[in-house]
Design a protein around this motif. Structure first.
Motif, PDB file in Angstrom:
ATOM      1  N   UNK A 401       0.834  -1.202   0.000  1.00 51.94           N
ATOM      2  CA  UNK A 401       0.000   0.000   0.000  1.00 51.94           C
ATOM      3  C   UNK A 401       0.868   1.250   0.000  1.00 51.94           C
ATOM      4  N   UNK A 402       0.274   2.327  -0.493  1.00 53.09           N
ATOM      5  CA  UNK A 402       0.974   3.606  -0.514  1.00 53.09           C
ATOM      6  C   UNK A 402       0.056   4.684   0.064  1.00 53.09           C
ATOM      7  N   UNK A 403       0.654   5.589   0.835  1.00 53.66           N
ATOM      8  CA  UNK A 403      -0.122   6.624   1.510  1.00 53.66           C
ATOM      9  C   UNK A 403       0.538   7.991   1.357  1.00 53.66           C
ATOM     10  N   UNK A 404      -0.276   9.004   1.512  1.00 54.07           N
ATOM     11  CA  UNK A 404       0.230  10.381   1.599  1.00 54.07           C
ATOM     12  C   UNK A 404      -0.324  10.987   2.881  1.00 54.07           C
ATOM     13  N   UNK A 405       0.553  11.638   3.621  1.00 51.50           N
ATOM     14  CA  UNK A 405       0.170  12.249   4.891  1.00 51.50           C
ATOM     15  C   UNK A 405       0.301  13.768   4.771  1.00 51.50           C
ATOM     16  N   UNK A 406      -0.759  14.467   5.195  1.00 49.79           N
ATOM     17  CA  UNK A 406      -0.758  15.929   5.130  1.00 49.79           C
ATOM     18  C   UNK A 406      -1.160  16.483   6.493  1.00 49.79           C
ATOM     19  N   UNK A 407      -0.429  17.495   6.948  1.00 53.49           N
ATOM     20  CA  UNK A 407      -0.757  18.173   8.197  1.00 53.49           C
ATOM     21  C   UNK A 407      -1.027  19.637   7.891  1.00 53.49           C
ATOM     22  N   UNK A 408      -2.243  20.067   8.175  1.00 55.87           N
ATOM     23  CA  UNK A 408      -2.666  21.445   7.908  1.00 55.87           C
ATOM     24  C   UNK A 408      -2.451  21.830   6.443  1.00 55.87           C
ATOM     25  N   UNK A 409      -2.764  20.890   5.547  1.00 53.41           N
ATOM     26  CA  UNK A 409      -2.713  21.161   4.117  1.00 53.41           C
ATOM     27  C   UNK A 409      -1.352  21.015   3.481  1.00 53.41           C
ATOM     28  N   UNK A 410      -0.331  20.626   4.258  1.00 55.23           N
ATOM     29  CA  UNK A 410       1.021  20.475   3.718  1.00 55.23           C
ATOM     30  C   UNK A 410       1.450  19.019   3.794  1.00 55.23           C
ATOM     31  N   UNK A 411       2.070  18.530   2.717  1.00 51.13           N
ATOM     32  CA  UNK A 411       2.552  17.158   2.701  1.00 51.13           C
ATOM     33  C   UNK A 411       3.670  16.958   3.717  1.00 51.13           C
ATOM     34  N   UNK A 412       3.620  15.830   4.422  1.00 48.29           N
ATOM     35  CA  UNK A 412       4.722  15.428   5.293  1.00 48.29           C
ATOM     36  C   UNK A 412       5.645  14.532   4.471  1.00 48.29           C
ATOM     37  N   UNK A 413       6.891  14.938   4.252  1.00 47.28           N
ATOM     38  CA  UNK A 413       7.786  14.182   3.364  1.00 47.28           C
ATOM     39  C   UNK A 413       8.113  12.790   3.896  1.00 47.28           C
ATOM     40  N   UNK A 414       8.215  11.828   3.003  1.00 48.08           N
ATOM     41  CA  UNK A 414       8.613  10.479   3.390  1.00 48.08           C
ATOM     42  C   UNK A 414      10.001  10.466   4.005  1.00 48.08           C
ATOM     43  N   UNK A 415      10.833  11.427   3.653  1.00 49.81           N
ATOM     44  CA  UNK A 415      12.189  11.481   4.195  1.00 49.81           C
ATOM     45  C   UNK A 415      12.198  11.760   5.695  1.00 49.81           C
ATOM     46  N   UNK A 416      11.063  12.237   6.226  1.00 53.16           N
ATOM     47  CA  UNK A 416      10.960  12.522   7.657  1.00 53.16           C
ATOM     48  C   UNK A 416      10.144  11.448   8.383  1.00 53.16           C
ATOM     49  N   UNK A 417       9.976  10.295   7.724  1.00 52.66           N
ATOM     50  CA  UNK A 417       9.106   9.250   8.250  1.00 52.66           C
ATOM     51  C   UNK A 417       9.833   7.927   8.413  1.00 52.66           C
ATOM     52  N   UNK A 418       9.504   7.227   9.503  1.00 51.86           N
ATOM     53  CA  UNK A 418       9.959   5.858   9.714  1.00 51.86           C
ATOM     54  C   UNK A 418       8.730   4.964   9.769  1.00 51.86           C
ATOM     55  N   UNK A 419       8.792   3.806   9.115  1.00 50.77           N
ATOM     56  CA  UNK A 419       7.678   2.865   9.117  1.00 50.77           C
ATOM     57  C   UNK A 419       8.023   1.667   9.990  1.00 50.77           C
ATOM     58  N   UNK A 420       7.080   1.271  10.895  1.00 48.12           N
ATOM     59  CA  UNK A 420       7.312   0.162  11.813  1.00 48.12           C
ATOM     60  C   UNK A 420       6.262  -0.914  11.564  1.00 48.12           C
ATOM     61  N   UNK A 421       6.714  -2.103  11.287  1.00 49.67           N
ATOM     62  CA  UNK A 421       5.844  -3.221  10.932  1.00 49.67           C
ATOM     63  C   UNK A 421       5.277  -3.876  12.200  1.00 49.67           C
ATOM     64  N   UNK A 422       3.943  -3.823  12.341  1.00 52.03           N
ATOM     65  CA  UNK A 422       3.257  -4.573  13.394  1.00 52.03           C
ATOM     66  C   UNK A 422       2.120  -5.393  12.783  1.00 52.03           C
ATOM     67  N   UNK A 423       2.413  -5.999  11.621  1.00 50.87           N
ATOM     68  CA  UNK A 423       1.388  -6.802  10.966  1.00 50.87           C
ATOM     69  C   UNK A 423       0.990  -8.004  11.806  1.00 50.87           C
ATOM     70  N   UNK A 424       1.901  -8.442  12.673  1.00 50.00           N
ATOM     71  CA  UNK A 424       1.548  -9.506  13.600  1.00 50.00           C
ATOM     72  C   UNK A 424       2.341  -9.311  14.888  1.00 50.00           C
ATOM     73  N   UNK A 425       1.646  -9.443  16.014  1.00 44.70           N
ATOM     74  CA  UNK A 425       2.311  -9.318  17.305  1.00 44.70           C
ATOM     75  C   UNK A 425       2.028 -10.575  18.119  1.00 44.70           C
ATOM     76  N   UNK A 426       3.085 -11.252  18.526  1.00 48.75           N
ATOM     77  CA  UNK A 426       2.909 -12.428  19.369  1.00 48.75           C
ATOM     78  C   UNK A 426       2.431 -12.031  20.761  1.00 48.75           C
ATOM     79  N   UNK A 427       2.898 -10.865  21.238  1.00 47.57           N
ATOM     80  CA  UNK A 427       2.496 -10.398  22.561  1.00 47.57           C
ATOM     81  C   UNK A 427       2.505  -8.882  22.561  1.00 47.57           C
TER      82      UNK A 427
END
Length: 504
Positions: A401-427
């Motif tokens: 999937x692909x997303x775009x994030x905007x705060x107050x009408x301005x794009x938040x750059x992907x360069x300022x973003x970290x993605x954390x995978x929690x597709x499955x959590x054992x605990x």
């Protein structure tokens, strides 16, 4: 329970900024003090299916038999320690079945014809179905008698009507005419408070939204016009007791302006997230500063019982709460209420809608409002801002999937973003959530949130074609972290390297 143990409810707050204790009068249908006009909690129970309710009954009855009326104990001890006492009546509550609802009164069991749903024409899911219908004089008299006795017998400093516990008072078809009935009843209570021979005041807890109040027959603007309430306490999430930093108290503050009535904001401390039960001090600061910034006159600490037994962290929260200027350049954690472990769909008051979870499709973005009190440009100019972190958790998403994030009408750059995978959590620290990813932003100054209302938009640009679950935004959090001064260190500063073990 000994007399001194009961008095500890006051003693534990001595020396804190707490001005008044709002002392709940039992269940509101039955009571835990020596009332003569109402019914004692458990007087009509032979066998107890709930052990803690049995314990409450036995403790109260022992104190009363020994001449220690619990309500009088609290009044006397609070006055010794310089605090006020406002007994709180849960004005409304539904009714269960005899034998199971062990806190219910015989008056309620024997008078089902006085309930809102008595006609049998309402949906069984209507939340006020078994609540008292205030269109009946008998209902209003029974409720008023408790108020009157308390004012006449006990050395209280005021009285609180908790009208937000189950805020339904009339049949939905009779709300308009019911609002005048309720206004007259509140006025009667106010007169009793003022004419009881002491300088007392009436506090009323209500849904935070004025239009929502009107929808259930609480014409708060008319109360203010007539001058029949001294303190209004706006509240959301009264039943799930959830912290909410997003409340808009502006209309309530504006309505009370010039009337002599004070407006207090109900501040909860329960979060019930998958990681946290009670709010951290950073979360409490964020909500409290948002409330103070809207011009409220005070804070009402509602449902803080989850903090007991009180530890140092509890007193640390209390110490700062009256001082918005002290909290201003300190760490804050803004948390938007969402589904929890205990409340997958938290109950809201009339007029209030949950901002989260928010549905997300290719056609329609999710929009979430975040209220922020911090003046970041001011504190940045003095070198105090250390970090700004925005976290968004999206459920049922994959790496395709692909997303775009905007705060107050301005794009938040992907360069300022970290993605954390929690597709499955054992605990998990508290309970497991479904499949999801965290998207964590550390925006630069050009993309910082502004003071006041901020709108976050999440756009889904591409959806994995091989999966079917609906995508939605479940969590939105904003953390702002400060330094004690320019170039000052933080206790958790990784740039200082490892710390010496404490030995504890």
């Amino acid at each position: 329970m000994q007399k001194e143990e009961f008095e500890a409810g006051v003693d534990e707050l001595a020396g804190t900024p707490v001005d008044a204790i709002m002392f709940c009068l039992g269940d509101g249908r039955t009571f835990l003090h020596d009332t003569k006009v109402a019914e004692i909690w458990g007087h009509n129970v032979d066998k107890w299916p709930h052990l803690i309710f049995d314990r409450a009954n036995r403790n109260a009855m022992r104190l009363i038999r020994e001449g220690h009326d619990p309500l009088r104990l609290i009044c006397d001890r609070a006055h010794e320690k310089g605090m006020l006492v406002y007994p709180t009546l849960l004005v409304q509550q539904g009714r269960g079945d005899r034998g199971e609802d062990v806190r219910c009164s015989d008056f309620r069991f024997e008078n089902a014809h006085l309930e809102i749903g008595a006609r049998g024409d309402l949906d069984p899911g209507f939340p006020g179905l078994t609540c008292l219908d205030f269109s009946h004089l008998e209902v209003r008299e029974e409720r008023f008698a408790i108020v009157e006795e308390t004012l006449n017998v006990y050395p209280v400093d005021g009285f609180e009507l908790q009208l937000n516990y189950t805020p339904y008072y009339f049949h939905p078809d009779a709300v308009e005419e019911g609002s005048e009935i309720m206004t007259e009843w509140v006025g009667r209570v106010h007169r009793a408070v003022k004419n009881s021979g002491r300088e007392r005041e009436l506090a009323v807890r209500i849904p935070a939204d004025l239009e929502g109040c009107l929808q259930v027959g609480l014409d708060v603007r008319e109360w203010l016009r007539r001058g029949i309430v001294d303190v209004l306490i706006g509240q959301t999430f009264s039943t799930p007791e959830l912290l909410d930093s997003t409340i808009d108290f502006g209309p309530l503050v504006d309505a009370a302006e010039g009337t002599g009535c004070r407006v207090h904001a109900a501040l909860h401390s329960h979060v019930d997230s998958d990681r946290l039960a009670e709010a951290t001090i950073e979360m409490i600061r964020a909500a409290a500063c948002n409330y103070w910034a809207q011009g409220v006159d005070g804070l009402y600490l509602a449902h803080w019982f989850g903090n007991w037994p009180y530890q140092a962290s509890f007193y640390e929260k209390l110490r700062e709460l009256p001082h918005a200027d002290v909290m201003a350049p300190k760490d804050k954690h803004y948390y938007v209420p969402t589904e929890t472990g205990r409340y997958p769909r938290p109950v809201t008051e009339p007029g209030v809608a949950m901002g989260l979870p928010a549905a997300l499709t290719l056609e329609e973005p999710a929009r979430v409002s975040i209220r922020v009190s911090d003046d970041l440009p001011r504190w940045d100019a003095t070198g105090r801002v250390h970090d700004v972190v925005l976290r968004v958790r999206i459920m049922n998403t994959t790496e395709q999937d692909r997303f775009r994030f905007r705060l107050n009408g301005k794009d938040l750059p992907d360069t300022q973003m970290r993605r954390i995978n929690e597709m499955y959590r054992m605990s998990a620290p508290r309970y497991r959530t479904g499949c999801g990813y965290w998207f964590v932003f550390r925006p630069d100054r050009a993309n910082w949130p502004r003071r006041g209302r901020n709108e976050l938009e999440v756009h889904m640009l591409k959806r994995d074609p091989d999966v079917t679950p609906d995508v939605y935004v479940r969590d939105v959090e904003l953390e702002i972290r400060y330094l004690m001064g320019r170039s000052f260190h933080r206790m958790d500063d990784p740039d200082l390297g490892p710390s010496e073990p404490s030995g504890e």
